[in-house]
Design an enzyme around this catalytic site. Structure first.
Site, PDB file in Angstrom:
ATOM      1  N   GLY A   2       8.178   7.977   4.544  1.00 36.25           N
ATOM      2  CA  GLY A   2       6.539   8.194   4.703  1.00 36.25           C
ATOM      3  C   GLY A   2       5.725   8.998   3.696  1.00 36.25           C
ATOM      4  CB  SER A  54       9.541  -7.973   2.121  1.00 33.73           C
ATOM      5  OG  SER A  54       8.821  -8.572   0.962  1.00 33.73           O
ATOM      6  CE1 TYR A  58      12.618  -4.716  -1.037  1.00 34.01           C
ATOM      7  CE2 TYR A  58      11.803  -6.819  -1.434  1.00 34.01           C
ATOM      8  CZ  TYR A  58      11.533  -5.667  -1.001  1.00 34.01           C
ATOM      9  OH  TYR A  58      10.420  -5.206  -0.349  1.00 34.01           O
TER      10      TYR A  58
END
Length: 256
Positions: A21, A150, A163
């Site tokens: 965050g 993603s 990834y």
């Protein structure tokens, strides 16, 4: 940040924990939940920007924003941070698994050490953060987990195989946890961002040509920024999506 006009009354005084965050998308999410009146804690490893964010938001938010430093690759350290967040917030109803590492890497150069580190940062920690948080969500009577994946793994992108593998795995994790936790009123959904242009992305990977090419592919002809993910995340974490679990929400401006 972008003006989020929709107010979710159910967030008032609820405990929310966000990983990664301290900057970028994560920082936008921290600010978005704090603006809703939630009690917000976030975990990050980057000390300076995280402290600055927590101090800045605490000046105006309904509740102080709590920053916890932890390396999410360390399971014991992760569990301690999650437990501390729940203790200091008083309860925990929402977990946002945002932390990740979108490093570019060529297939031929990936080593076993690199692969293991990429999976640890992108998907292993997401499981163990969830494992640590779920007892607190149970104690609160239920809640929501939002996992960030993603669209990268859907685009056949050859320059980030580790990834892409992790981000695909997050969808499997999301659906499995949704099946496991649904009877306890804990919902689990995932967000798949498209090309989100942050300062880090511009510094490391993106240039004017690559941004222009993606915008041309999108149905929405504008650059997507971190704040574009705040509303969707608030929706998935709130009672507005009370019957929604095991689902994925693509926020890519219509690129797919």
């Amino acid at each position: 940040m972008a003006n989020i006009s929709v107010r979710h009354a159910d967030f008032a005084d609820r405990g929310v924990l966000i990983t990664g965050g301290g900057s970028g998308i994560g920082a936008a999410l921290v600010e978005g939940f704090a603006a809703q009146g939630a009690k917000v804690a976030f975990i990050d490893i980057a000390d300076e920007p995280s402290r600055e964010l927590g101090e800045r938001l605490s000046k105006t938010a309904r509740h102080p924003v709590l920053y916890l430093k932890a390396d999410l690759r360390n399971v014991a350290e992760t569990k301690a941070a999650v437990d501390r967040a729940a203790q200091q917030l008083g309860s925990l109803s929402v977990l946002v698994n945002n932390a990740g590492w979108d490093d570019r890497h060529e297939f031929e150069t990936v080593t076993e050490e690199y692969w293991d580190n990429a999976q640890a940062i992108n998907v292993k920690q997401m499981f163990f953060v969830s494992q640590a948080a779920v007892p607190h969500l149970r104690k609160a009577g239920g809640g929501a987990i939002v996992n960030f994946s993603s669209i990268a793994y859907l685009l056949n992108m050859g320059g980030l195989p580790a990834y892409a593998t992790a981000k695909a795995g997050i969808i499997g994790l999301t659906k499995s946890l949704a099946g496991k936790l649904g009877t306890e009123n804990i919902r689990v959904n995932a967000i798949l961002p498209g090309m989100i242009v942050t300062e880090r992305q511009k510094k490391l990977w993106l240039n004017d040509d690559s941004i222009t090419a993606m915008v041309a592919r999108q149905s929405l002809k504008r650059v997507l920024v971190a704040e574009d993910l705040v509303g969707p995340c608030l929706f998935l974490a709130s009672n507005a999506s009370a019957a929604m679990t095991a689902q994925t929400l693509i926020i890519d401006g219509g690129a797919l």
